[in-house]
Design a protein around this motif. Sequence first.
Motif, PDB file in Angstrom:
ATOM      1  N   VAL A 128      80.396  83.140 -26.993  1.00 42.29           N
ATOM      2  CA  VAL A 128      79.816  84.765 -27.214  1.00 42.29           C
ATOM      3  C   VAL A 128      80.585  85.411 -26.627  1.00 42.29           C
ATOM      4  O   VAL A 128      79.504  86.511 -28.086  1.00 42.29           O
ATOM      5  N   TYR A 129      80.229  85.521 -25.623  1.00 46.43           N
ATOM      6  CA  TYR A 129      81.523  86.762 -25.156  1.00 46.43           C
ATOM      7  C   TYR A 129      82.284  86.550 -25.746  1.00 46.43           C
ATOM      8  O   TYR A 129      83.335  85.850 -24.713  1.00 46.43           O
ATOM      9  N   ARG A 130      83.157  87.963 -26.606  1.00 46.09           N
ATOM     10  CA  ARG A 130      84.117  87.769 -27.508  1.00 46.09           C
ATOM     11  C   ARG A 130      85.710  88.852 -26.363  1.00 46.09           C
ATOM     12  O   ARG A 130      86.704  88.908 -26.512  1.00 46.09           O
ATOM     13  N   ALA A 131      84.609  89.757 -25.780  1.00 47.79           N
ATOM     14  CA  ALA A 131      85.266  91.315 -25.131  1.00 47.79           C
ATOM     15  C   ALA A 131      84.995  92.047 -24.229  1.00 47.79           C
ATOM     16  O   ALA A 131      83.593  90.970 -23.508  1.00 47.79           O
ATOM     17  N   THR A 132      85.149  92.709 -23.114  1.00 49.39           N
ATOM     18  CA  THR A 132      84.140  93.365 -21.914  1.00 49.39           C
ATOM     19  C   THR A 132      84.145  94.400 -22.254  1.00 49.39           C
ATOM     20  O   THR A 132      85.510  94.921 -23.004  1.00 49.39           O
ATOM     21  N   ALA A 133      83.820  95.318 -21.872  1.00 49.03           N
ATOM     22  CA  ALA A 133      83.205  97.191 -21.726  1.00 49.03           C
ATOM     23  C   ALA A 133      83.211  97.161 -19.954  1.00 49.03           C
ATOM     24  O   ALA A 133      83.322  96.031 -19.351  1.00 49.03           O
ATOM     25  N   THR A 134      83.796  98.691 -19.828  1.00 48.49           N
ATOM     26  CA  THR A 134      84.034  98.968 -18.412  1.00 48.49           C
ATOM     27  C   THR A 134      82.748 100.072 -18.877  1.00 48.49           C
ATOM     28  O   THR A 134      82.363 101.120 -19.303  1.00 48.49           O
ATOM     29  N   VAL A 135      81.317 100.433 -17.602  1.00 53.50           N
ATOM     30  CA  VAL A 135      80.679 100.817 -17.892  1.00 53.50           C
ATOM     31  C   VAL A 135      80.174 101.941 -16.447  1.00 53.50           C
ATOM     32  O   VAL A 135      80.938 100.952 -15.111  1.00 53.50           O
TER      33      VAL A 135
END
Length: 364
Positions: free
Chosen positions: A259-266
């Motif tokens: 389901v999770y195809r990318a990442t984000a920096t937060v």
Amino acid sequence: MRADRLLSVLLLLQARGRLTAREIADELAVSVRTVYRDVESLAGAGIPVVAERGSTGGYRLLGGYRTSLTGLTAGESDSLPLAGLPAAAEALGFGPGAAAAERKLLAALPSGNRQRAQHARRLFHLDAPGWFRDVEPVPHLAEVAGAVWACRPLRLTYLRWRSPQEVVRDVEPLGVVLKSGTWYLVAATATATATATATATAAGAGAGAAAAAAGDSVRVYRVGKIHHLEALPGTFPRPDDFDLAAFWAGWTARYEAGVYRATATVRLSPEGLRMAPFRLAPAVVRSLRSTAQAPDADGWVRARLPIESIRHARGDLLVLGAEVEVLDPPELREAITAAAADLTALYAARPQEGRSPAVATPRC
């Protein structure tokens, strides 16, 4: 059948001691008048049933009378694993059998053990659905469960999220799973099991190879999304060593990872860190905890989060409000910024109800 009901009345009295006609009627889903007739029939057959009048009265068996007629029928044996899960048993169509099996098992126990079992039932309760969610209607669940049990192929008209939304599938049902209050059907394509078995046999391989080969075509269907169901003729050979629990564990792990195809920096504030486990998915929270860096001077923490898409991530992170800042990717940061601007414009467009707009004071 009436004979089964008479035995159920007898076993209820044996297991619980004293019961009113209303309590027996509620337990067996019959009328109070039917209970009166059944008790009269038991007494006429020589069973020492005693009726006690008054507010604390009811029916009981005289002098510790016990019967050994506790053998399980085929249907009750089938439903035995669900005896402690009445709601699930009822949804699957095994409710009466599971209840009867439980009554017979309790009746067969010595008095002390029976009381312990009844006490344990009062102490533990399973409530499968999640919070703030209605239970999804599953009108075809009992028929699906019956097909799983009988190894009977099905033709499904299934509603999925991507186009074309309505599809028809011929499947071989292998099992049913209840997860977080939602029912799922695990099934192979209609020819997969037979083809895998034939291939494994021709190659001299065993049943394990056949199950592995068939497992490559096993899919998961949400039972609530089955629009129409038709039983197909005949039966199919179920792989002997298909392990439903093992398949489900592997499938859910692959699904969650896919389901999770990318990442984000937060960046998250201390309040954002506190809120995250209650607002974000478990996989996202696990990544947050494993990638979190040391807090900065203001207590904010930088971390990497898996995201499904820009659109999904925007909705997921907006629930944390100003307690999270997206640093990367730029598309997600822009989406959050645009959403915040839209909210600002919406609330600034008109005054709050019940309050008059500010009027400038004229100057003399």
